[in-house]
Design a protein around this motif. Structure first.
Motif, PDB file in Angstrom:
ATOM      1  N   MET A  57       0.824  -1.210   0.000  1.00 18.40           N
ATOM      2  CA  MET A  57       0.000   0.000   0.000  1.00 18.40           C
ATOM      3  C   MET A  57       0.856   1.257   0.000  1.00 18.40           C
ATOM      4  SD  MET A  57      -3.080  -0.738  -0.469  1.00 18.40           S
ATOM      5  CE  MET A  57      -3.594   0.984  -0.301  1.00 18.40           C
ATOM      6  N   GLN A  58       1.967   1.241   0.729  1.00 17.24           N
ATOM      7  CA  GLN A  58       2.850   2.412   0.703  1.00 17.24           C
ATOM      8  C   GLN A  58       3.388   2.650  -0.699  1.00 17.24           C
ATOM      9  OE1 GLN A  58       5.900   1.909   3.680  1.00 17.24           O
ATOM     10  NE2 GLN A  58       4.492   2.171   5.400  1.00 17.24           N
ATOM     11  N   ALA A  59       3.805   1.568  -1.377  1.00 18.44           N
ATOM     12  CA  ALA A  59       4.316   1.707  -2.744  1.00 18.44           C
ATOM     13  C   ALA A  59       3.222   2.169  -3.686  1.00 18.44           C
ATOM     14  CB  ALA A  59       4.907   0.376  -3.210  1.00 18.44           C
ATOM     15  N   ALA A  60       2.006   1.663  -3.511  1.00 12.86           N
ATOM     16  CA  ALA A  60       0.901   2.043  -4.390  1.00 12.86           C
ATOM     17  C   ALA A  60       0.510   3.510  -4.189  1.00 12.86           C
ATOM     18  CB  ALA A  60      -0.293   1.133  -4.134  1.00 12.86           C
ATOM     19  N   GLU A  61       0.505   3.956  -2.948  1.00 15.69           N
ATOM     20  CA  GLU A  61       0.188   5.368  -2.697  1.00 15.69           C
ATOM     21  C   GLU A  61       1.263   6.279  -3.261  1.00 15.69           C
ATOM     22  OE1 GLU A  61      -0.259   5.158   1.511  1.00 15.69           O
ATOM     23  OE2 GLU A  61      -2.236   4.174   1.380  1.00 15.69           O
ATOM     24  N   ALA A  62       2.513   5.847  -3.206  1.00 16.82           N
ATOM     25  CA  ALA A  62       3.584   6.619  -3.844  1.00 16.82           C
ATOM     26  C   ALA A  62       3.381   6.664  -5.349  1.00 16.82           C
ATOM     27  CB  ALA A  62       4.945   6.009  -3.503  1.00 16.82           C
ATOM     28  N   ALA A  63       2.941   5.553  -5.931  1.00 15.35           N
ATOM     29  CA  ALA A  63       2.656   5.535  -7.369  1.00 15.35           C
ATOM     30  C   ALA A  63       1.520   6.483  -7.701  1.00 15.35           C
ATOM     31  CB  ALA A  63       2.322   4.107  -7.805  1.00 15.35           C
TER      32      ALA A  63
END
Length: 464
Positions: free
Chosen positions: A56-62
């Protein structure tokens, strides 16, 4: 058309367009996949570990990068599964073995780095046959994933990339990484109704991947369509996302191959000797697939080989056992470790082989490859079934037999090949067509697979 980010089974291709155009956000799609994993994976058992918070952290950064105009390319924001023989620094890589549950990866391998650099969102590690040695997908200690095409009976998903195959087929990832030493991408693809690409020997990096056979190991993508497999393959190959996007828009490179059709191609088909090992339902699907390609204008010609596929499969198996024992024999020599006994029997088959005999096997392989590739010069590709039967029940599996009759020869000769779904058997289980290409001719295998896919009814999905 409005894109529904919560719908199951989104294609990589559709997601890439939706993310680029602002119709969907990676965080919402990733959340939907994590929710589906939470709901379905207790039954399917595709994942060894799920990294929900990091995903989720990576997706929110994306989300933020794409909103700011920094879209990296078609793999940016795509949720994928990573086979649990691939190292990610600081994460446990078990190799499917209870004896390695505390093995923390010292560094991230090149392949995983490339997928992260392309913007991919790793959902977690997918299950594997212990030490990647087995084509059925079974694992005595870590669990055998369920093939999602039959929730009434525990059927094997194919191996050794068992979790990736079952997970992508069940909609628990958009796509996933497999590795293929004797069919371990193409067998899960075949048994689970997916597209799976086995690349030419040496085409993709293998550092940071627990080795089974350094001679034969090749990583590759599993996805739900040929074009999805191409987009993941290009990310695995380290091609810059903007280059992939431009080639896709312009219809160049591999994307030109996807649209080239098969008219005028000369394609080899298996002889009666090889057909005899297949079940009737596999042969019916194979013949139907050949009829489709013939109708598209391909010229189909019997492909005669000097050695049977069974002999080639056995030779491949000997190399796997010898190199596998060199890599992992220290685990299987110990009776006190909780090793999979089915794998132990296969692994110990490589013990005690002399250097002279091993080098003779490699020399025999090199000579055979030269002859086989010479035979292929008169053909654009060779067509076989991906497997000899549809997915058997777990309690019906004969561990003394390897399911890679048509897949192992491809590894033995260092060729490339694509498995593509060819429909469902009368029992509702996937059948699959394998397209074998010459070394470094992935474009041709993808061209044929895409033409066949486009001319075939859409492949259904096993779960809603």
């Amino acid at each position: 058309m409005t894109f529904d980010p919560d719908a199951p089974y989104p294609s990589l291709t559709a997601l890439a367009d939706a993310f680029r155009d602002g119709q969907a956000a990676p965080s919402r799609v990733t959340r939907a996949h994590l929710d589906r994993i939470e709901r379905l994976d207790p039954r399917i058992g595709a994942y060894q570990a799920v990294y929900a918070e990091d995903a989720m952290q990576a997706a929110e950064a994306a989300d933020r990068m794409i909103a700011a105009g920094n879209w990296l390319g078609p793999f940016h924001g795509i949720p994928f599964g990573l086979k649990d023989i691939c190292d990610v620094e600081g994460r446990v890589t078990t190799g499917g073995s209870r004896a390695m549950v505390d093995r923390v990866s010292p560094a991230t391998g090149t392949l995983a780095h490339r997928l992260f650099a392309a913007g991919g969102i790793m959902l977690g590690k997918t299950k594997t046959v212990e030490c990647a040695l087995g084509g059925w997908g079974t694992n005595q200690h870590m669990g055998t994933p369920w093939n999602p095409w039959d929730l009434g009976a525990h059927r094997v998903p194919g191996g050794s990339s068992s979790g990736t195959g079952a997970g992508v087929a069940a909609g628990l990832a958009v796509c996933g990484v497999g590795t293929d030493t004797g069919g371990s991408v193409r067998l899960p693809a075949g048994f689970c109704g997916l597209a799976g690409l086995k690349v030419t020997e040496g085409r993709l990096p293998t550092d940071g991947i627990l080795p089974l056979s350094q001679t034969l190991d090749t990583p590759g993508p599993l996805a739900r369509s040929v074009e999805d497999a191409v987009l993941m393959f290009l990310a695995m190959d380290g091609v810059d996302g903007w280059c992939v996007d431009r080639a896709r828009r312009d219809g160049t490179g591999l994307f030109a191959a996807l649209r080239a059709g098969v008219r005028g191609l000369r394609l080899g088909v298996v002889t009666e000797r090889e057909r005899a090992v297949c079940t009737a339902e596999v042969l019916d699907a194979y013949d139907a697939a050949l009829a489709v390609l013939r109708g598209l204008g391909a010229d189909l010609v019997p492909f005669e080989t000097p050695h049977s596929f069974a002999d080639l499969t056995a030779s491949c198996g000997r190399i796997i056992a010898i190199e596998g024992y060199a890599n992992h024999g220290h685990l299987y020599d110990r009776a006190d470790l909780p090793m999979d006994e089915d794998v132990r029997g296969r692994m110990l088959g490589g013990r005690g082989v002399t250097a002279r005999d091993y080098l003779a096997l490699l020399a025999e392989r090199a000579e055979g490859k030269a002859r086989f590739v010479a035979l292929m010069q008169g053909f654009d590709a060779v067509l076989t079934p991906s497997m000899t039967m549809t997915a058997p029940r777990l309690d019906e599996v004969d561990q003394a037999l390897a399911p890679g009759h048509f897949t192992r020869p491809v590894n033995y000769f260092g060729l490339c090949a694509l498995s593509v779904p060819s429909g469902l058997s009368p029992a509702g289980l996937p059948t699959s067509l394998q397209v074998i290409g010459k070394p470094h001719d992935e474009a041709m295998t993808l061209r044929i697979g895409a033409a066949f896919e486009a001319a075939s009814p859409p492949m259904p999905v096993p779960l809603d």
